[in-house]
Motif scaffolding. Structure first.
Motif, mmCIF file in Angstrom:
data_model
loop_
_atom_site.group_PDB
_atom_site.id
_atom_site.type_symbol
_atom_site.label_atom_id
_atom_site.label_comp_id
_atom_site.label_asym_id
_atom_site.label_seq_id
_atom_site.Cartn_x
_atom_site.Cartn_y
_atom_site.Cartn_z
ATOM 1 N N UNK A 154 0.832 -1.198 0.000
ATOM 2 C CA UNK A 154 0.000 0.000 0.000
ATOM 3 C C UNK A 154 0.864 1.244 0.000
ATOM 4 N N UNK A 155 0.291 2.353 -0.437
ATOM 5 C CA UNK A 155 0.936 3.660 -0.343
ATOM 6 C C UNK A 155 0.243 4.433 0.766
ATOM 7 N N UNK A 156 1.014 5.086 1.604
ATOM 8 C CA UNK A 156 0.458 5.879 2.693
ATOM 9 C C UNK A 156 -0.553 6.876 2.140
ATOM 10 N N UNK A 157 -1.679 7.045 2.836
ATOM 11 C CA UNK A 157 -2.759 7.881 2.321
ATOM 12 C C UNK A 157 -2.387 9.357 2.227
ATOM 13 N N UNK A 158 -1.331 9.780 2.918
ATOM 14 C CA UNK A 158 -0.941 11.192 2.924
ATOM 15 C C UNK A 158 0.456 11.421 2.368
ATOM 16 N N UNK A 159 1.407 10.611 2.777
ATOM 17 C CA UNK A 159 2.814 10.853 2.455
ATOM 18 C C UNK A 159 3.293 9.951 1.322
ATOM 19 N N UNK A 160 4.348 10.375 0.601
ATOM 20 C CA UNK A 160 4.865 9.553 -0.502
ATOM 21 C C UNK A 160 5.723 8.392 0.005
ATOM 22 N N UNK A 161 5.047 7.395 0.551
ATOM 23 C CA UNK A 161 5.722 6.231 1.126
ATOM 24 C C UNK A 161 5.037 4.969 0.616
ATOM 25 N N UNK A 162 5.807 4.056 0.036
ATOM 26 C CA UNK A 162 5.318 2.721 -0.288
ATOM 27 C C UNK A 162 5.617 1.803 0.878
ATOM 28 N N UNK A 163 4.619 1.052 1.312
ATOM 29 C CA UNK A 163 4.751 0.151 2.453
ATOM 30 C C UNK A 163 4.516 -1.279 1.995
ATOM 31 N N UNK A 164 5.390 -2.174 2.416
ATOM 32 C CA UNK A 164 5.225 -3.601 2.112
ATOM 33 C C UNK A 164 5.477 -4.404 3.379
ATOM 34 N N UNK A 165 4.509 -5.213 3.746
ATOM 35 C CA UNK A 165 4.643 -6.098 4.897
ATOM 36 C C UNK A 165 4.523 -7.532 4.403
ATOM 37 N N UNK A 166 5.438 -8.411 4.841
ATOM 38 C CA UNK A 166 5.478 -9.790 4.343
ATOM 39 C C UNK A 166 5.382 -10.768 5.513
ATOM 40 N N UNK A 167 4.396 -11.635 5.429
ATOM 41 C CA UNK A 167 4.333 -12.767 6.354
ATOM 42 C C UNK A 167 5.046 -13.942 5.699
ATOM 43 N N UNK A 168 6.091 -14.425 6.352
ATOM 44 C CA UNK A 168 6.872 -15.559 5.839
ATOM 45 C C UNK A 168 6.413 -16.804 6.597
ATOM 46 N N UNK A 169 5.773 -17.712 5.883
ATOM 47 C CA UNK A 169 5.194 -18.895 6.507
ATOM 48 C C UNK A 169 6.069 -20.103 6.173
ATOM 49 N N UNK A 170 6.626 -20.730 7.196
ATOM 50 C CA UNK A 170 7.425 -21.948 7.047
ATOM 51 C C UNK A 170 6.482 -23.141 7.164
#
Length: 669
Positions: free
Chosen positions: A90-106
């Protein structure tokens, strides 16, 4: 040419493909500049001595958006590695920031070390020349810069930040790029490079057996190193996963702010409606530019792109969003148009997102005769959409602010740009930008623009000017009926073109003739409109299992077959919905309205899993053709759904009133 995921906030737009590879980064305008240009910013993993990029066929991937949000979710599973990734973007709704969160499932029983590798392949300012990439030890980040464009990349895995990195030369002197260095699970650590450069960052997570660990990756964009350092600190202070939850909450509130009765639409169609609103938001710059599309893969075909503002597209998108209850999003578009209006009062072929005139293939000279290289419908439709915005939302102060700089100037041009022989607008290029002449869609748009100009003049008390504009609109309507109706065929024609010094009728069956009704030249109930639309609905029907309506008969653009009976052209989302609009307007009962409802469901059936709508479809496979997403496709879907909901409410109320009228005055008992 498909962008499965688009996330943005009006100043930063990021496109991601089905492999979770970043393919386009637009900043500071939506559509300008593209700092990646379609190259692949790769994402891969190393585990147990094996490496795999996510475009490896061994990965099973499925992407979608969290409902009514601009947070994308991609699940990628590699059975051979025993790893599943759940990636949130997602991109922050206000600031120019791309956010990526990853769940690593073993998915195996033993604890394992998993290394995640993120590749940055930028061409800052749309050129690889003179870029610099460097490691910044004070916050453990990688940053790329040139002039006043700065991009900072950082991440978090387990209990630490970037564990390893490499910076080097790409696509020059035999060097492929630092992504190759990642494939043994180790990066060389070079701290800086200049020229045609790229970088790769590595994160490490230890994942117990049958367990999940989280990693994060983000990009901050700004005009200076200090700008991006502050944004990077903001992300580290708040954590990407927390910020992504806030992003989702914000966009869900935005997409659902208007309470609606969807009139029996399916859940799938409702999701697409809300996602279309959000997609249009990603393609709309905060300063007014509404871009046609930002899928850079089209560059393969003609060395140009769709990241422009066509005033026509923008007007129809603005009209749809106004009708859907989002006037604040599109008001800046009309300011954009007023500022871009030529001294003569017309709008150019297309514009760059910063408001400068865009590239064009329309000549100023044809057959030795000077001409205006314009499409007259673009000027007319902007006035039409502006009036509809005022009519629905009533912001008279905003209307007053653009009355002279936009309405009066453009209205005067439309009134004077007339062919004296026919009384129709002088020849120009058609809406598809393919032919020069006088075309029914364009003429209908001019009629609508003159009517809008007259309405605005009357609103602000200039009755004399209002009468002049209104008379010009009425004269044009008479000329339309005289010259563009063909009695023998029993329908309106596509238009007129000049040949051998004479006007010749262009009899090609064309979906955009619907402009006659859409822009108020004649009511939908007029038998001439009905006979024309019946001809379109039958003659341009794609007779394959895919279905839909073609743009026009024997459409050559991305043509898939010469069997014109089976497929007179590829099915276009817009053109198919135009026929649905006619059916909605014509419906007198809820039963009749169901045929339009089926078209809405057809569009929902042919959207990508992520909800993206293309310009057109392959008539045999149903797969996307040309750019994806096309903003106008999403806007037309929104507009058709709103028309359907309004008509469903109207017919339901009428049915209830009719039943009440028929009820007995007295009952026994």
């Amino acid at each position: 040419m498909t962008r499965h995921i688009a996330v943005g906030n009006g100043q930063l737009l990021v496109n991601i493909d089905s492999n979770s590879y970043i393919r386009d980064i637009y900043y500071p305008y939506v559509g300008q500049y593209n700092h990646v240009g379609g190259q692949m910013c790769r994402f891969g993993i190393w585990v147990d001595g094996q490496f795999s990029w996510l475009d490896n066929p061994s990965w099973r991937k499925e992407s979608r958006y969290a409902d009514s949000t601009l947070v994308a979710v991609t699940e990628a599973t590699h059975d051979g590695l025993g790893i599943r990734l759940v990636i949130y973007d997602g991109v922050h709704q206000r600031d120019p920031i791309l956010l990526r969160s990853i769940e690593v499932v073993n998915e195996w029983n033993n604890e394992r070390e998993v290394r995640l590798f993120f590749h940055q392949d930028l061409s800052i300012g749309e050129s690889e020349v003179g870029d610099t990439a460097a490691f910044l030890p004070e916050n453990g980040s990688l940053f790329h810069y040139k002039r006043n464009f700065y991009f900072m990349f950082n991440g978090w895995g387990g209990d630490s930040g970037i564990a390893q990195y490499s910076i080097g030369i790409k696509r020059f002197g035999g060097a492929q790029g630092t992504w190759v260095d990642a494939e043994d699970g180790h990066l060389m650590g070079n701290p800086i490079s200049q020229g045609s450069v790229d970088s790769t960052a590595g994160l490490t997570v230890l994942v117990p057996g049958n367990s999940t660990e989280r990693a994060s990756y983000w990009m901050a964009v700004g005009r200076s190193l200090q700008d991006v350092k502050l944004l990077d600190q903001y992300v580290r202070d708040n954590r990407p996963e927390k910020l992504l939850r806030r992003v989702a909450v914000y966009w869900e509130g935005w997409a659902t702010k208007v309470k609606r009765d969807f009139g029996g639409m399916s859940e799938r169609a409702i999701r697409l409606f809300r996602h279309s609103l959000l997609t249009i938001r990603t393609q709309t710059d905060a300063r007014g530019a509404i871009t046609a599309a930002n899928d850079s893969d089209i560059l393969q075909y003609n060395r140009d792109h769709y990241s422009y503002v066509w005033p026509r597209d923008g007007a129809m998108i603005a009209l749809a969003m106004s009708d859907a209850g989002y006037p604040e999003l599109v008001e800046p578009f009309f300011v954009f148009c007023a500022e871009g209006l030529s001294p003569e009062g017309y709008l150019h072929h297309k514009y760059n997102p910063d408001g400068t005139v865009g590239s064009s293939w329309h000549p100023f000279l044809a057959d030795g005769v000077p001409q205006l290289p314009i499409q007259i419908d673009e000027t007319g439709l902007v006035l039409h959409a502006f009036w509809k915005l005022y009519e629905k939302h009533g912001d008279i102060a905003f209307a007053q602010s653009l009355y002279k700089p936009l309405v009066v100037r453009a209205g005067k041009f439309l009134m004077n740009y007339v062919d004296t022989e026919t009384g129709l607008p002088s020849p120009c290029y058609d809406l598809w930008e393919e032919r020069h002449g006088i075309y029914t869609y364009s003429v209908s748009a001019v009629h609508a623009g003159l009517t809008a100009a007259s309405n605005f003049c009357r609103l602000f008390g200039n009755e004399e000017r209002a009468d002049r504009f209104q008379q010009a609109a009425e004269d044009m309507k008479a000329s339309i009926v005289k010259h563009l109706w063909d009695e023998e065929e029993g329908r309106f024609i596509r238009g007129l073109y000049r040949s051998g010094g004479q006007w010749v009728k262009d009899m090609t069956l064309e979906s955009s003739i619907y402009g006659i009704a859409a822009f108020g030249v004649l009511p939908t109930t007029d038998p001439r409109v009905n006979s024309t639309m019946n001809a379109i609905a039958q003659g341009l029907l794609v007779r394959t299992p895919v279905g839909g309506i073609a743009r026009y008969y024997n459409d050559y653009y991305f043509q898939r077959t010469g069997n014109l009976h089976e497929a007179p052209g590829n099915p276009w989302i817009i053109c198919t919905l135009w026929v649905a609009d006619w059916k909605i307007e014509s419906a007198t009962t809820l039963g009749e309205l169901q045929t339009a409802s089926q078209t809405i469901e057809w569009v929902a059936d042919h959207a990508l899993r992520t909800g993206m709508l293309p310009e057109q479809l392959d008539p045999f496979s149903g797969s996307p053709l040309s750019v994806t997403p096309l903003t106008w496709s999403h806007a037309t879907y929104v507009a058709t759904c709103v028309k359907y909901m309004n008509k469903h409410r109207e017919l339901t109320a009428a049915q209830g009133a009719n039943q009440a009228d028929q009820a007995p005055l007295y009952s026994k008992g």
